[in-house]
Write a protein that holds these residues in place. Structure first.
Motif, PDB file in Angstrom:
ATOM      1  N   ASP A 116       0.834  -1.207   0.000  1.00  0.00           N
ATOM      2  CA  ASP A 116       0.000   0.000   0.000  1.00  0.00           C
ATOM      3  C   ASP A 116       0.872   1.262   0.000  1.00  0.00           C
ATOM      4  O   ASP A 116       0.573   2.246  -0.698  1.00  0.00           O
ATOM      5  CB  ASP A 116      -0.923   0.017   1.229  1.00  0.00           C
ATOM      6  N   VAL A 117       1.943   1.217   0.782  1.00  0.00           N
ATOM      7  CA  VAL A 117       2.856   2.360   0.826  1.00  0.00           C
ATOM      8  C   VAL A 117       3.531   2.545  -0.530  1.00  0.00           C
ATOM      9  O   VAL A 117       3.670   3.665  -1.032  1.00  0.00           O
ATOM     10  CB  VAL A 117       3.916   2.175   1.932  1.00  0.00           C
ATOM     11  N   VAL A 118       3.954   1.428  -1.132  1.00  0.00           N
ATOM     12  CA  VAL A 118       4.584   1.493  -2.463  1.00  0.00           C
ATOM     13  C   VAL A 118       3.629   2.098  -3.474  1.00  0.00           C
ATOM     14  O   VAL A 118       4.010   2.935  -4.307  1.00  0.00           O
ATOM     15  CB  VAL A 118       5.026   0.086  -2.919  1.00  0.00           C
ATOM     16  N   GLN A 119       2.362   1.698  -3.401  1.00  0.00           N
ATOM     17  CA  GLN A 119       1.357   2.223  -4.321  1.00  0.00           C
ATOM     18  C   GLN A 119       1.162   3.721  -4.126  1.00  0.00           C
ATOM     19  O   GLN A 119       1.060   4.487  -5.099  1.00  0.00           O
ATOM     20  CB  GLN A 119       0.025   1.488  -4.094  1.00  0.00           C
ATOM     21  N   GLN A 120       1.144   4.168  -2.883  1.00  0.00           N
ATOM     22  CA  GLN A 120       0.986   5.593  -2.608  1.00  0.00           C
ATOM     23  C   GLN A 120       2.177   6.390  -3.143  1.00  0.00           C
ATOM     24  O   GLN A 120       2.009   7.471  -3.720  1.00  0.00           O
ATOM     25  CB  GLN A 120       0.839   5.817  -1.103  1.00  0.00           C
ATOM     26  N   PRO A 134       9.991   1.706  -4.910  1.00  0.00           N
ATOM     27  CA  PRO A 134      10.615   1.071  -3.744  1.00  0.00           C
ATOM     28  C   PRO A 134      10.578  -0.458  -3.827  1.00  0.00           C
ATOM     29  O   PRO A 134       9.699  -1.052  -4.452  1.00  0.00           O
ATOM     30  CB  PRO A 134       9.772   1.567  -2.570  1.00  0.00           C
ATOM     31  N   HIS A 135      11.532  -1.056  -3.185  1.00  0.00           N
ATOM     32  CA  HIS A 135      11.590  -2.499  -3.010  1.00  0.00           C
ATOM     33  C   HIS A 135      11.114  -2.803  -1.590  1.00  0.00           C
ATOM     34  O   HIS A 135      11.319  -2.002  -0.682  1.00  0.00           O
ATOM     35  CB  HIS A 135      13.022  -3.005  -3.214  1.00  0.00           C
ATOM     36  N   THR A 136      10.467  -3.942  -1.372  1.00  0.00           N
ATOM     37  CA  THR A 136       9.965  -4.286  -0.036  1.00  0.00           C
ATOM     38  C   THR A 136      10.594  -5.583   0.456  1.00  0.00           C
ATOM     39  O   THR A 136      10.845  -6.505  -0.327  1.00  0.00           O
ATOM     40  CB  THR A 136       8.433  -4.436  -0.027  1.00  0.00           C
ATOM     41  N   VAL A 137      10.820  -5.635   1.744  1.00  0.00           N
ATOM     42  CA  VAL A 137      11.330  -6.844   2.402  1.00  0.00           C
ATOM     43  C   VAL A 137      10.509  -7.054   3.669  1.00  0.00           C
ATOM     44  O   VAL A 137      10.421  -6.159   4.513  1.00  0.00           O
ATOM     45  CB  VAL A 137      12.826  -6.715   2.765  1.00  0.00           C
ATOM     46  N   VAL A 138       9.920  -8.233   3.790  1.00  0.00           N
ATOM     47  CA  VAL A 138       9.051  -8.542   4.927  1.00  0.00           C
ATOM     48  C   VAL A 138       9.828  -9.365   5.957  1.00  0.00           C
ATOM     49  O   VAL A 138      10.375 -10.419   5.633  1.00  0.00           O
ATOM     50  CB  VAL A 138       7.800  -9.328   4.464  1.00  0.00           C
TER      51      VAL A 138
END
Length: 350
Positions: A116-120, A134-138
Protein backbone atom coordinates in the motif's frame (compact mmCIF):
# COMPACT_ATOMS: atom_id res chain seq x y z
CA UNK A 1 42.47 107.02 49.34
CA UNK A 2 41.60 105.68 45.96
CA UNK A 3 38.22 106.42 44.60
CA UNK A 4 36.69 103.95 42.19
CA UNK A 5 34.26 105.35 39.77
CA UNK A 6 31.15 103.37 38.87
CA UNK A 7 31.97 103.57 35.21
CA UNK A 8 35.18 101.64 35.81
CA UNK A 9 33.03 98.50 36.30
CA UNK A 10 30.61 97.06 33.74
CA UNK A 11 26.99 97.22 34.58
CA UNK A 12 25.01 94.15 35.64
CA UNK A 13 23.16 94.17 32.32
CA UNK A 14 26.43 94.17 30.41
CA UNK A 15 27.79 91.27 32.45
CA UNK A 16 24.62 89.29 31.87
CA UNK A 17 24.79 89.95 28.15
CA UNK A 18 28.42 88.89 28.07
CA UNK A 19 27.67 85.68 30.00
CA UNK A 20 24.71 84.87 27.81
CA UNK A 21 26.87 85.31 24.76
CA UNK A 22 29.50 82.99 26.14
CA UNK A 23 26.85 80.34 26.89
CA UNK A 24 25.44 80.62 23.39
CA UNK A 25 28.93 80.22 21.94
CA UNK A 26 29.56 77.17 24.14
CA UNK A 27 26.26 75.54 23.23
CA UNK A 28 26.86 76.31 19.57
CA UNK A 29 30.26 74.69 19.74
CA UNK A 30 28.78 71.65 21.54
CA UNK A 31 26.03 71.43 19.00
CA UNK A 32 28.45 71.62 16.14
CA UNK A 33 30.62 69.00 17.84
CA UNK A 34 27.63 66.68 18.27
CA UNK A 35 26.71 67.25 14.65
CA UNK A 36 30.22 66.29 13.61
CA UNK A 37 30.15 63.19 15.84
CA UNK A 38 26.71 62.25 14.52
CA UNK A 39 27.96 62.67 10.98
CA UNK A 40 30.96 60.50 11.71
CA UNK A 41 28.69 57.83 13.27
CA UNK A 42 26.44 57.86 10.23
CA UNK A 43 29.45 57.59 7.96
CA UNK A 44 30.75 54.63 10.01
CA UNK A 45 27.33 52.96 9.93
CA UNK A 46 26.89 53.42 6.18
CA UNK A 47 30.45 52.50 5.24
CA UNK A 48 31.15 49.66 7.72
CA UNK A 49 28.19 48.24 9.66
CA UNK A 50 25.58 48.04 6.88
CA UNK A 51 27.94 46.45 4.31
CA UNK A 52 29.15 44.04 7.01
CA UNK A 53 25.56 43.12 7.87
CA UNK A 54 24.57 42.50 4.26
CA UNK A 55 27.81 40.61 3.71
CA UNK A 56 27.07 38.33 6.67
CA UNK A 57 23.57 37.64 5.39
CA UNK A 58 24.99 36.87 1.95
CA UNK A 59 27.60 34.51 3.38
CA UNK A 60 24.95 32.73 5.47
CA UNK A 61 22.65 32.39 2.43
CA UNK A 62 25.53 31.03 0.36
CA UNK A 63 26.39 28.57 3.13
CA UNK A 64 22.78 27.32 3.28
CA UNK A 65 22.68 27.01 -0.50
CA UNK A 66 25.88 24.96 -0.56
CA UNK A 67 24.55 22.87 2.31
CA UNK A 68 21.31 22.22 0.42
CA UNK A 69 23.19 21.30 -2.77
CA UNK A 70 25.45 18.92 -0.88
CA UNK A 71 22.45 17.31 0.82
CA UNK A 72 20.66 16.92 -2.50
CA UNK A 73 23.71 15.29 -4.09
CA UNK A 74 24.18 13.04 -1.05
CA UNK A 75 20.61 11.73 -1.09
CA UNK A 76 20.03 11.48 -4.84
CA UNK A 77 20.18 7.82 -5.92
CA UNK A 78 21.16 6.70 -2.39
CA UNK A 79 19.97 3.25 -1.33
CA UNK A 80 17.93 3.81 1.85
CA UNK A 81 16.59 1.01 4.06
CA UNK A 82 13.71 1.98 6.38
CA UNK A 83 12.32 -0.39 9.00
CA UNK A 84 8.78 0.01 10.30
CA UNK A 85 7.79 1.66 7.04
CA UNK A 86 4.11 0.69 7.03
CA UNK A 87 2.85 3.48 9.30
CA UNK A 88 3.68 6.46 11.47
CA UNK A 89 7.14 7.97 11.29
CA UNK A 90 8.50 5.18 9.07
CA UNK A 91 5.86 5.81 6.44
CA UNK A 92 6.48 9.56 6.49
CA UNK A 93 10.23 8.98 6.22
CA UNK A 94 9.52 6.82 3.16
CA UNK A 95 7.64 9.74 1.58
CA UNK A 96 10.38 12.25 2.41
CA UNK A 97 13.30 10.13 1.17
CA UNK A 98 11.38 8.99 -1.91
CA UNK A 99 10.73 12.63 -2.84
CA UNK A 100 14.47 13.29 -2.42
CA UNK A 101 15.22 10.76 -5.17
CA UNK A 102 16.41 7.85 -3.02
CA UNK A 103 16.15 4.17 -3.87
CA UNK A 104 14.04 2.81 -1.03
CA UNK A 105 13.92 -0.58 0.63
CA UNK A 106 10.81 -0.59 2.80
CA UNK A 107 10.74 -3.13 5.64
CA UNK A 108 7.90 -4.32 7.84
CA UNK A 109 5.94 -7.32 9.08
CA UNK A 110 2.85 -6.84 6.91
CA UNK A 111 3.33 -7.41 3.18
CA UNK A 112 -0.01 -5.89 2.18
CA UNK A 113 0.62 -2.67 4.11
CA UNK A 114 4.06 -2.37 2.55
CA UNK A 115 2.54 -2.68 -0.90
CA UNK A 116 0.00 0.00 0.00
CA UNK A 117 2.86 2.36 0.83
CA UNK A 118 4.58 1.49 -2.46
CA UNK A 119 1.36 2.22 -4.32
CA UNK A 120 0.99 5.59 -2.61
CA UNK A 121 4.55 6.55 -3.43
CA UNK A 122 4.15 5.49 -7.04
CA UNK A 123 1.36 8.03 -7.54
CA UNK A 124 3.62 10.88 -6.41
CA UNK A 125 5.49 12.61 -9.24
CA UNK A 126 8.47 14.91 -8.83
CA UNK A 127 9.43 16.87 -11.93
CA UNK A 128 12.68 18.10 -10.38
CA UNK A 129 14.04 14.72 -9.29
CA UNK A 130 14.00 11.20 -10.68
CA UNK A 131 12.11 8.88 -8.34
CA UNK A 132 12.40 5.11 -8.03
CA UNK A 133 9.91 2.38 -7.26
CA UNK A 134 10.61 1.07 -3.74
CA UNK A 135 11.59 -2.50 -3.01
CA UNK A 136 9.97 -4.29 -0.04
CA UNK A 137 11.33 -6.84 2.40
CA UNK A 138 9.05 -8.54 4.93
CA UNK A 139 10.49 -9.64 8.27
CA UNK A 140 10.00 -9.37 12.02
CA UNK A 141 12.68 -7.45 13.93
CA UNK A 142 12.07 -9.54 17.04
CA UNK A 143 13.20 -12.67 15.14
CA UNK A 144 16.97 -12.52 14.69
CA UNK A 145 17.04 -15.22 11.99
CA UNK A 146 14.60 -13.37 9.77
CA UNK A 147 16.62 -10.17 10.28
CA UNK A 148 19.78 -11.83 8.96
CA UNK A 149 17.89 -13.30 6.01
CA UNK A 150 16.44 -9.87 5.25
CA UNK A 151 19.92 -8.31 5.23
CA UNK A 152 21.10 -10.92 2.75
CA UNK A 153 18.08 -10.26 0.51
CA UNK A 154 18.68 -6.50 0.57
CA UNK A 155 22.35 -6.84 -0.38
CA UNK A 156 21.57 -9.40 -3.03
CA UNK A 157 18.93 -7.21 -4.64
CA UNK A 158 20.71 -3.83 -4.51
CA UNK A 159 24.34 -4.75 -3.88
CA UNK A 160 24.86 -2.24 -1.08
CA UNK A 161 23.13 0.06 1.41
CA UNK A 162 24.00 3.75 1.68
CA UNK A 163 21.65 4.70 4.52
CA UNK A 164 20.02 2.45 7.11
CA UNK A 165 17.19 3.97 9.16
CA UNK A 166 16.37 1.85 12.21
CA UNK A 167 12.89 3.15 12.87
CA UNK A 168 10.66 0.21 13.87
CA UNK A 169 9.81 -0.07 17.53
CA UNK A 170 7.22 -0.87 20.16
CA UNK A 171 6.21 1.08 23.26
CA UNK A 172 5.24 -0.02 26.77
CA UNK A 173 2.90 1.03 29.57
CA UNK A 174 2.89 -0.57 33.01
CA UNK A 175 4.35 -0.77 36.49
CA UNK A 176 7.63 -2.57 37.00
CA UNK A 177 6.31 -4.72 39.83
CA UNK A 178 3.46 -6.08 37.64
CA UNK A 179 5.43 -6.53 34.40
CA UNK A 180 6.32 -10.11 33.49
CA UNK A 181 9.87 -10.66 32.25
CA UNK A 182 8.68 -11.87 28.84
CA UNK A 183 7.30 -8.38 28.15
CA UNK A 184 10.67 -6.79 28.95
CA UNK A 185 12.32 -9.28 26.59
CA UNK A 186 9.79 -8.60 23.82
CA UNK A 187 10.36 -4.85 23.97
CA UNK A 188 14.14 -5.29 24.03
CA UNK A 189 14.06 -7.73 21.10
CA UNK A 190 12.10 -5.29 18.93
CA UNK A 191 13.67 -1.98 20.01
CA UNK A 192 17.25 -3.04 20.64
CA UNK A 193 18.37 -6.52 19.54
CA UNK A 194 16.52 -6.34 16.21
CA UNK A 195 18.04 -3.01 15.08
CA UNK A 196 21.55 -3.93 16.18
CA UNK A 197 21.25 -7.33 14.45
CA UNK A 198 20.30 -5.60 11.17
CA UNK A 199 23.03 -3.00 11.67
CA UNK A 200 25.68 -5.66 12.28
CA UNK A 201 24.53 -7.63 9.24
CA UNK A 202 24.87 -4.62 6.91
CA UNK A 203 27.91 -3.04 8.53
CA UNK A 204 30.65 -5.21 6.91
CA UNK A 205 29.53 -4.17 3.42
CA UNK A 206 29.67 -0.50 4.47
CA UNK A 207 33.14 -0.94 5.93
CA UNK A 208 34.29 -2.65 2.74
CA UNK A 209 33.06 0.29 0.66
CA UNK A 210 34.21 2.80 3.31
CA UNK A 211 30.86 4.47 2.91
CA UNK A 212 27.56 4.35 4.74
CA UNK A 213 25.22 6.10 7.11
CA UNK A 214 23.40 4.44 10.01
CA UNK A 215 20.44 6.17 11.66
CA UNK A 216 18.80 5.15 14.92
CA UNK A 217 15.38 6.53 15.77
CA UNK A 218 15.66 6.59 19.54
CA UNK A 219 13.58 8.75 21.89
CA UNK A 220 13.84 11.44 24.53
CA UNK A 221 13.34 8.46 26.83
CA UNK A 222 16.70 7.21 25.66
CA UNK A 223 18.10 10.11 27.71
CA UNK A 224 15.64 10.33 30.60
CA UNK A 225 13.23 7.82 32.17
CA UNK A 226 9.65 8.54 33.15
CA UNK A 227 7.35 6.41 35.33
CA UNK A 228 5.49 3.43 33.86
CA UNK A 229 7.69 3.28 30.73
CA UNK A 230 10.48 1.10 32.16
CA UNK A 231 10.83 -1.47 29.36
CA UNK A 232 10.62 1.16 26.62
CA UNK A 233 13.01 3.60 28.30
CA UNK A 234 15.48 0.79 29.00
CA UNK A 235 15.47 -0.29 25.36
CA UNK A 236 16.04 3.28 24.18
CA UNK A 237 18.83 3.86 26.71
CA UNK A 238 20.50 0.74 25.33
CA UNK A 239 19.98 2.00 21.78
CA UNK A 240 21.58 5.35 22.62
CA UNK A 241 24.60 3.66 24.19
CA UNK A 242 25.12 1.17 21.37
CA UNK A 243 25.02 3.71 18.56
CA UNK A 244 27.21 6.17 20.47
CA UNK A 245 29.82 3.41 20.69
CA UNK A 246 29.30 2.50 17.05
CA UNK A 247 29.82 6.11 15.94
CA UNK A 248 33.23 6.22 17.58
CA UNK A 249 34.31 2.83 16.22
CA UNK A 250 33.35 3.32 12.57
CA UNK A 251 34.55 6.89 12.12
CA UNK A 252 37.84 5.50 10.77
CA UNK A 253 35.87 3.92 7.92
CA UNK A 254 34.10 7.19 7.01
CA UNK A 255 30.75 5.81 8.16
CA UNK A 256 28.31 8.26 9.75
CA UNK A 257 26.01 7.50 12.67
CA UNK A 258 23.02 9.69 13.55
CA UNK A 259 20.79 9.27 16.60
CA UNK A 260 17.39 11.00 16.42
CA UNK A 261 15.61 11.47 19.76
CA UNK A 262 12.00 12.57 19.22
CA UNK A 263 9.55 13.52 21.92
CA UNK A 264 5.84 12.82 21.46
CA UNK A 265 4.72 12.16 17.88
CA UNK A 266 1.16 11.84 16.61
CA UNK A 267 1.32 8.14 15.75
CA UNK A 268 -0.22 4.88 16.98
CA UNK A 269 2.83 4.09 19.12
CA UNK A 270 0.99 4.44 22.44
CA UNK A 271 -2.12 2.68 21.11
CA UNK A 272 -0.03 -0.30 19.99
CA UNK A 273 2.03 -0.37 23.17
CA UNK A 274 2.20 -3.55 25.25
CA UNK A 275 1.19 -3.57 28.90
CA UNK A 276 2.52 -5.38 31.95
CA UNK A 277 0.78 -8.65 31.02
CA UNK A 278 1.61 -8.44 27.30
CA UNK A 279 -1.80 -7.18 26.10
CA UNK A 280 -2.25 -4.11 23.91
CA UNK A 281 -2.63 -0.75 25.62
CA UNK A 282 -5.19 0.42 23.03
CA UNK A 283 -5.26 4.09 24.09
CA UNK A 284 -3.81 7.17 22.46
CA UNK A 285 -2.30 9.27 25.23
CA UNK A 286 -3.07 12.99 25.50
CA UNK A 287 0.63 13.85 25.15
CA UNK A 288 0.78 11.79 21.97
CA UNK A 289 -2.23 13.56 20.47
CA UNK A 290 -0.61 16.93 21.22
CA UNK A 291 2.80 15.94 19.87
CA UNK A 292 4.48 16.81 16.58
CA UNK A 293 3.17 15.31 13.37
CA UNK A 294 5.05 12.38 11.88
CA UNK A 295 5.60 14.39 8.68
CA UNK A 296 7.35 17.17 10.63
CA UNK A 297 9.68 14.73 12.36
CA UNK A 298 10.36 12.90 9.08
CA UNK A 299 11.57 16.17 7.56
CA UNK A 300 13.91 16.61 10.53
CA UNK A 301 15.24 13.10 9.93
CA UNK A 302 15.80 13.86 6.24
CA UNK A 303 17.68 17.08 7.02
CA UNK A 304 19.73 15.43 9.77
CA UNK A 305 20.81 12.66 7.41
CA UNK A 306 21.53 15.07 4.56
CA UNK A 307 23.65 17.25 6.85
CA UNK A 308 25.28 14.21 8.50
CA UNK A 309 24.43 15.34 12.00
CA UNK A 310 25.56 13.08 14.81
CA UNK A 311 22.61 13.64 17.11
CA UNK A 312 19.32 15.52 17.03
CA UNK A 313 16.85 16.12 19.84
CA UNK A 314 13.35 16.62 18.38
CA UNK A 315 11.21 17.64 21.33
CA UNK A 316 9.25 20.47 22.87
CA UNK A 317 10.44 22.82 25.60
CA UNK A 318 9.50 20.68 28.62
CA UNK A 319 11.12 17.41 27.44
CA UNK A 320 14.21 19.30 26.32
CA UNK A 321 14.51 21.02 29.70
CA UNK A 322 14.02 17.66 31.43
CA UNK A 323 17.02 16.23 29.58
CA UNK A 324 19.25 19.04 30.85
CA UNK A 325 17.69 18.99 34.31
CA UNK A 326 18.52 15.28 34.64
CA UNK A 327 22.20 16.09 34.22
CA UNK A 328 22.43 19.47 35.95
CA UNK A 329 20.11 18.93 38.92
CA UNK A 330 19.28 15.21 39.24
CA UNK A 331 17.72 15.52 42.72
CA UNK A 332 15.08 17.94 41.44
CA UNK A 333 14.49 15.77 38.37
CA UNK A 334 13.94 12.64 40.51
CA UNK A 335 11.54 14.58 42.74
CA UNK A 336 9.51 15.72 39.72
CA UNK A 337 9.34 12.17 38.36
CA UNK A 338 8.13 10.88 41.74
CA UNK A 339 5.38 13.52 41.75
CA UNK A 340 4.44 12.53 38.21
CA UNK A 341 4.13 8.88 39.28
CA UNK A 342 1.81 9.86 42.14
CA UNK A 343 -0.40 11.90 39.82
CA UNK A 344 -0.66 9.10 37.27
CA UNK A 345 -1.61 6.60 39.96
CA UNK A 346 -4.34 8.91 41.25
CA UNK A 347 -5.64 9.49 37.72
CA UNK A 348 -5.89 5.73 37.10
CA UNK A 349 -7.52 5.11 40.47
CA UNK A 350 -10.23 7.74 39.90
Amino acid sequence: MIRVKEKDFPSFEASADFLAGEIVCFLSSCGSRKTVQKGRLMDFTSTVIIPLLFGSVGIFALFRLLQWMRMRAYLQEAVVVITGATSGLGKECAKAFHAAGCKLVLCGRDSEKLQDVVQQLSTVTNHRKKTHKPHTVVFDLSDTKTVLNAAEEILKYLGHVDILINNAGISFRGTIVDTVLDVDKKVMETNYFGPIALTKALLPSMIKRRQGHIVAISSVQGKISIPFRSAYAASKHATQAFFDCLRAEVEQYDIDVTVISPGYIQTNLSRNAVTADGSHYGVTDKNTMEGQTAAEVAQVVLNAVGQKKKEVLVAGLKPSLAVYLRNLCPRLFFSLMADRAKKERKAKAS
